[in-house]
Design a protein around this motif. Structure first.
Motif, PDB file in Angstrom:
ATOM      1  N   LYS A  77       0.841  -1.190   0.000  1.00  0.00           N
ATOM      2  CA  LYS A  77       0.000   0.000   0.000  1.00  0.00           C
ATOM      3  C   LYS A  77       0.878   1.242   0.000  1.00  0.00           C
ATOM      4  O   LYS A  77       1.848   1.333   0.758  1.00  0.00           O
ATOM      5  N   ALA A  78       0.539   2.189  -0.862  1.00  0.00           N
ATOM      6  CA  ALA A  78       1.316   3.430  -0.944  1.00  0.00           C
ATOM      7  C   ALA A  78       1.084   4.282   0.298  1.00  0.00           C
ATOM      8  O   ALA A  78      -0.041   4.376   0.807  1.00  0.00           O
ATOM      9  N   LEU A  79       2.153   4.891   0.800  1.00  0.00           N
ATOM     10  CA  LEU A  79       2.057   5.774   1.951  1.00  0.00           C
ATOM     11  C   LEU A  79       1.902   7.223   1.493  1.00  0.00           C
ATOM     12  O   LEU A  79       2.219   7.577   0.358  1.00  0.00           O
ATOM     13  N   THR A  80       1.424   8.053   2.383  1.00  0.00           N
ATOM     14  CA  THR A  80       1.284   9.482   2.125  1.00  0.00           C
ATOM     15  C   THR A  80       2.200  10.250   3.070  1.00  0.00           C
ATOM     16  O   THR A  80       2.759   9.685   4.022  1.00  0.00           O
ATOM     17  N   ILE A  81       2.329  11.550   2.839  1.00  0.00           N
ATOM     18  CA  ILE A  81       3.148  12.369   3.717  1.00  0.00           C
ATOM     19  C   ILE A  81       2.585  12.382   5.135  1.00  0.00           C
ATOM     20  O   ILE A  81       3.327  12.443   6.124  1.00  0.00           O
ATOM     21  N   GLU A  82       1.271  12.280   5.247  1.00  0.00           N
ATOM     22  CA  GLU A  82       0.647  12.228   6.578  1.00  0.00           C
ATOM     23  C   GLU A  82       1.082  10.967   7.328  1.00  0.00           C
ATOM     24  O   GLU A  82       1.269  11.005   8.554  1.00  0.00           O
ATOM     25  N   ASP A  83       1.245   9.864   6.594  1.00  0.00           N
ATOM     26  CA  ASP A  83       1.711   8.630   7.233  1.00  0.00           C
ATOM     27  C   ASP A  83       3.113   8.801   7.816  1.00  0.00           C
ATOM     28  O   ASP A  83       3.417   8.257   8.887  1.00  0.00           O
ATOM     29  N   LEU A  84       3.965   9.542   7.120  1.00  0.00           N
ATOM     30  CA  LEU A  84       5.336   9.727   7.592  1.00  0.00           C
ATOM     31  C   LEU A  84       5.397  10.570   8.854  1.00  0.00           C
ATOM     32  O   LEU A  84       6.357  10.469   9.623  1.00  0.00           O
ATOM     33  N   LEU A  85       4.395  11.407   9.067  1.00  0.00           N
ATOM     34  CA  LEU A  85       4.382  12.282  10.237  1.00  0.00           C
ATOM     35  C   LEU A  85       3.742  11.617  11.451  1.00  0.00           C
ATOM     36  O   LEU A  85       3.633  12.234  12.504  1.00  0.00           O
ATOM     37  N   LYS A  86       3.332  10.365  11.313  1.00  0.00           N
ATOM     38  CA  LYS A  86       2.764   9.590  12.427  1.00  0.00           C
ATOM     39  C   LYS A  86       3.594   8.325  12.611  1.00  0.00           C
ATOM     40  O   LYS A  86       3.967   7.675  11.630  1.00  0.00           O
ATOM     41  N   PRO A  87       3.878   7.921  13.834  1.00  0.00           N
ATOM     42  CA  PRO A  87       3.638   8.676  15.066  1.00  0.00           C
ATOM     43  C   PRO A  87       4.550   9.887  15.134  1.00  0.00           C
ATOM     44  O   PRO A  87       5.542   9.967  14.423  1.00  0.00           O
ATOM     45  N   VAL A  88       4.199  10.814  16.005  1.00  0.00           N
ATOM     46  CA  VAL A  88       4.972  12.043  16.120  1.00  0.00           C
ATOM     47  C   VAL A  88       6.276  11.746  16.845  1.00  0.00           C
ATOM     48  O   VAL A  88       6.275  11.372  18.018  1.00  0.00           O
ATOM     49  N   ALA A  89       7.380  11.860  16.129  1.00  0.00           N
ATOM     50  CA  ALA A  89       8.693  11.639  16.731  1.00  0.00           C
ATOM     51  C   ALA A  89       9.103  12.864  17.530  1.00  0.00           C
ATOM     52  O   ALA A  89       8.624  13.970  17.294  1.00  0.00           O
ATOM     53  N   LYS A 137      16.995  -4.788  -4.308  1.00  0.00           N
ATOM     54  CA  LYS A 137      18.281  -5.488  -4.296  1.00  0.00           C
ATOM     55  C   LYS A 137      19.397  -4.547  -3.887  1.00  0.00           C
ATOM     56  O   LYS A 137      20.243  -4.877  -3.044  1.00  0.00           O
ATOM     57  N   ALA A 138      19.426  -3.342  -4.458  1.00  0.00           N
ATOM     58  CA  ALA A 138      20.473  -2.370  -4.124  1.00  0.00           C
ATOM     59  C   ALA A 138      20.384  -1.915  -2.675  1.00  0.00           C
ATOM     60  O   ALA A 138      21.388  -1.538  -2.073  1.00  0.00           O
ATOM     61  N   SER A 139      19.178  -1.965  -2.107  1.00  0.00           N
ATOM     62  CA  SER A 139      18.997  -1.532  -0.723  1.00  0.00           C
ATOM     63  C   SER A 139      19.310  -2.633   0.280  1.00  0.00           C
ATOM     64  O   SER A 139      19.268  -2.387   1.491  1.00  0.00           O
ATOM     65  N   ALA A 140      19.605  -3.851  -0.213  1.00  0.00           N
ATOM     66  CA  ALA A 140      19.876  -5.012   0.655  1.00  0.00           C
ATOM     67  C   ALA A 140      18.699  -5.295   1.591  1.00  0.00           C
ATOM     68  O   ALA A 140      18.881  -5.723   2.727  1.00  0.00           O
ATOM     69  N   GLY A 141      17.487  -5.036   1.119  1.00  0.00           N
ATOM     70  CA  GLY A 141      16.293  -5.330   1.913  1.00  0.00           C
ATOM     71  C   GLY A 141      15.768  -4.158   2.714  1.00  0.00           C
ATOM     72  O   GLY A 141      14.736  -4.282   3.391  1.00  0.00           O
ATOM     73  N   ALA A 142      16.435  -2.998   2.647  1.00  0.00           N
ATOM     74  CA  ALA A 142      15.980  -1.835   3.429  1.00  0.00           C
ATOM     75  C   ALA A 142      14.621  -1.327   2.976  1.00  0.00           C
ATOM     76  O   ALA A 142      13.938  -0.636   3.737  1.00  0.00           O
ATOM     77  N   THR A 143      14.205  -1.656   1.750  1.00  0.00           N
ATOM     78  CA  THR A 143      12.886  -1.219   1.276  1.00  0.00           C
ATOM     79  C   THR A 143      11.768  -1.791   2.138  1.00  0.00           C
ATOM     80  O   THR A 143      10.655  -1.250   2.135  1.00  0.00           O
ATOM     81  N   GLU A 144      12.036  -2.855   2.871  1.00  0.00           N
ATOM     82  CA  GLU A 144      11.011  -3.441   3.743  1.00  0.00           C
ATOM     83  C   GLU A 144      10.936  -2.738   5.095  1.00  0.00           C
ATOM     84  O   GLU A 144      10.040  -3.020   5.886  1.00  0.00           O
ATOM     85  N   HIS A 145      11.876  -1.850   5.364  1.00  0.00           N
ATOM     86  CA  HIS A 145      11.933  -1.198   6.677  1.00  0.00           C
ATOM     87  C   HIS A 145      11.734   0.309   6.611  1.00  0.00           C
ATOM     88  O   HIS A 145      11.207   0.898   7.559  1.00  0.00           O
ATOM     89  N   VAL A 146      12.161   0.938   5.519  1.00  0.00           N
ATOM     90  CA  VAL A 146      12.046   2.394   5.406  1.00  0.00           C
ATOM     91  C   VAL A 146      10.658   2.760   4.891  1.00  0.00           C
ATOM     92  O   VAL A 146      10.176   2.184   3.917  1.00  0.00           O
ATOM     93  N   ARG A 147      10.033   3.716   5.542  1.00  0.00           N
ATOM     94  CA  ARG A 147       8.725   4.182   5.090  1.00  0.00           C
ATOM     95  C   ARG A 147       8.910   5.183   3.958  1.00  0.00           C
ATOM     96  O   ARG A 147       9.563   6.215   4.136  1.00  0.00           O
ATOM     97  N   VAL A 148       8.331   4.874   2.804  1.00  0.00           N
ATOM     98  CA  VAL A 148       8.480   5.712   1.614  1.00  0.00           C
ATOM     99  C   VAL A 148       7.108   6.205   1.180  1.00  0.00           C
ATOM    100  O   VAL A 148       6.179   5.406   1.016  1.00  0.00           O
ATOM    101  N   ALA A 149       6.987   7.505   0.999  1.00  0.00           N
ATOM    102  CA  ALA A 149       5.737   8.104   0.526  1.00  0.00           C
ATOM    103  C   ALA A 149       5.967   8.726  -0.845  1.00  0.00           C
ATOM    104  O   ALA A 149       6.958   9.434  -1.052  1.00  0.00           O
ATOM    105  N   LYS A 150       5.046   8.469  -1.765  1.00  0.00           N
ATOM    106  CA  LYS A 150       5.090   9.121  -3.069  1.00  0.00           C
ATOM    107  C   LYS A 150       4.213  10.362  -3.014  1.00  0.00           C
ATOM    108  O   LYS A 150       3.085  10.312  -2.526  1.00  0.00           O
ATOM    109  N   VAL A 151       4.742  11.466  -3.530  1.00  0.00           N
ATOM    110  CA  VAL A 151       3.999  12.725  -3.508  1.00  0.00           C
ATOM    111  C   VAL A 151       3.856  13.255  -4.933  1.00  0.00           C
ATOM    112  O   VAL A 151       4.728  13.069  -5.772  1.00  0.00           O
TER     113      VAL A 151
END
Length: 263
Positions: A77-89, A137-151
């Motif tokens: 599922k694609a994330l949004t910028i609002e998703d990246l701002l939650k939870p509030v760090a 592949k280039a990320s060595a699996g980091a794509t499964e851990h980093v939250r990415v939002a398309k804007v």
């Protein structure tokens, strides 16, 4: 359906979202220890495993660099910028990519973002490399851990971040301040530009500060993934130091080797 390849990316996908896995295909023949461990993990998660020839894996992955493992998954599922701002760090640390089009650069940046503790990454929908198997592949699996939002519009999204009291920090060879002179111990979004061309003019004007990586040689700048790694880890160093208890002693040297560069 999403297709990823390489032992590290496939293993992380099985660990992080087993419910999305349809099946995994590995190289025929006696497996090496890493592939054998992946097969055991798939069995424990009740994920079907099949085998195929090297040529078949190449056809499935559309890459000669498939690493002996290919996974077929439901698209995330694609994330949004609002998703990246939650939870509030306590202090947000975001990365925004202004048109990085090379999948290897994008993968390397996501790997570094994961290691440096970045809370999320913004990439534009157009004129940017998508999250593909090559990026995973280039990320060595980091794509499964980093939250990415398309804007849709990166500049507008950066303006929205400003409204959340997040400083927008661009990296540019003509910046007015060295990267290690800036105080990253605050809410920041680091913005990196395109390969070769750097930041778009409008993106530059949106930034609150433009930083540079000083170069001692004849070449004027670093590759975007290398420059990004330098600055992200400087930010991580500053934030880690600020979070340490007052008077804390330096951490002892590890007695066993750690995973790191080249792992």
């Amino acid at each position: 359906m999403e297709i990823i390849f390489g032992v590290h990316p496939v293993t992380e996908a099985v660990r992080m979202r087993p419910a999305d896995l349809d099946h995994v295909t590995v190289l025929s023949g006696p497996p090496n220890p890493r592939v054998a461990a992946l097969m055991d993990l798939c069995r424990s998660e009740k994920i079907r495993v099949s085998s195929a020839s090297r040529e078949e894996l190449q056809r499935m992955s559309r890459s000669e660099n498939h690493g002996g493992a290919v996974a077929f998954l439901r698209e995330r599922k694609a994330l949004t910028i609002e998703d990246l701002l939650k939870p509030v760090a306590a202090k947000r640390f975001l990365l925004a990519l202004d048109g990085v089009e090379d999948p290897h650069n994008l993968g390397a940046l996501l790997r570094t973002a994961d290691g440096a503790g970045v809370d999320g990454v913004l990439i534009p929908e157009r004129r940017s490399a998508p999250i593909t198997g090559a990026v995973a592949k280039a990320s060595a699996g980091a794509t499964e851990h980093v939250r990415v939002a398309k804007v849709t519009n990166l500049v507008r999204s950066l303006e929205d971040l400003k409204k959340q009291n997040i400083w927008i920090i661009g990296l540019d060879e003509r910046g007015t301040m060295d990267y290690d002179q800036f105080d990253f111990n605050t809410d920041v979004a680091l913005v990196l530009g395109r390969e070769g061309a750097g930041l778009h003019d409008l993106t530059k004007r949106t930034c609150d500060f433009l930083l540079r990586v000083p170069m001692a040689g004849a070449v004027p700048s670093l590759n975007v993934s290398v420059a990004g790694a330098v600055v992200m880890y400087e930010a991580a160093r500053q934030r880690r130091r600020a979070a340490a208890p007052a008077g804390a002693e330096a951490a002892p040297k590890p007695s066993k080797p750690r995973k790191g560069l080249g792992s």
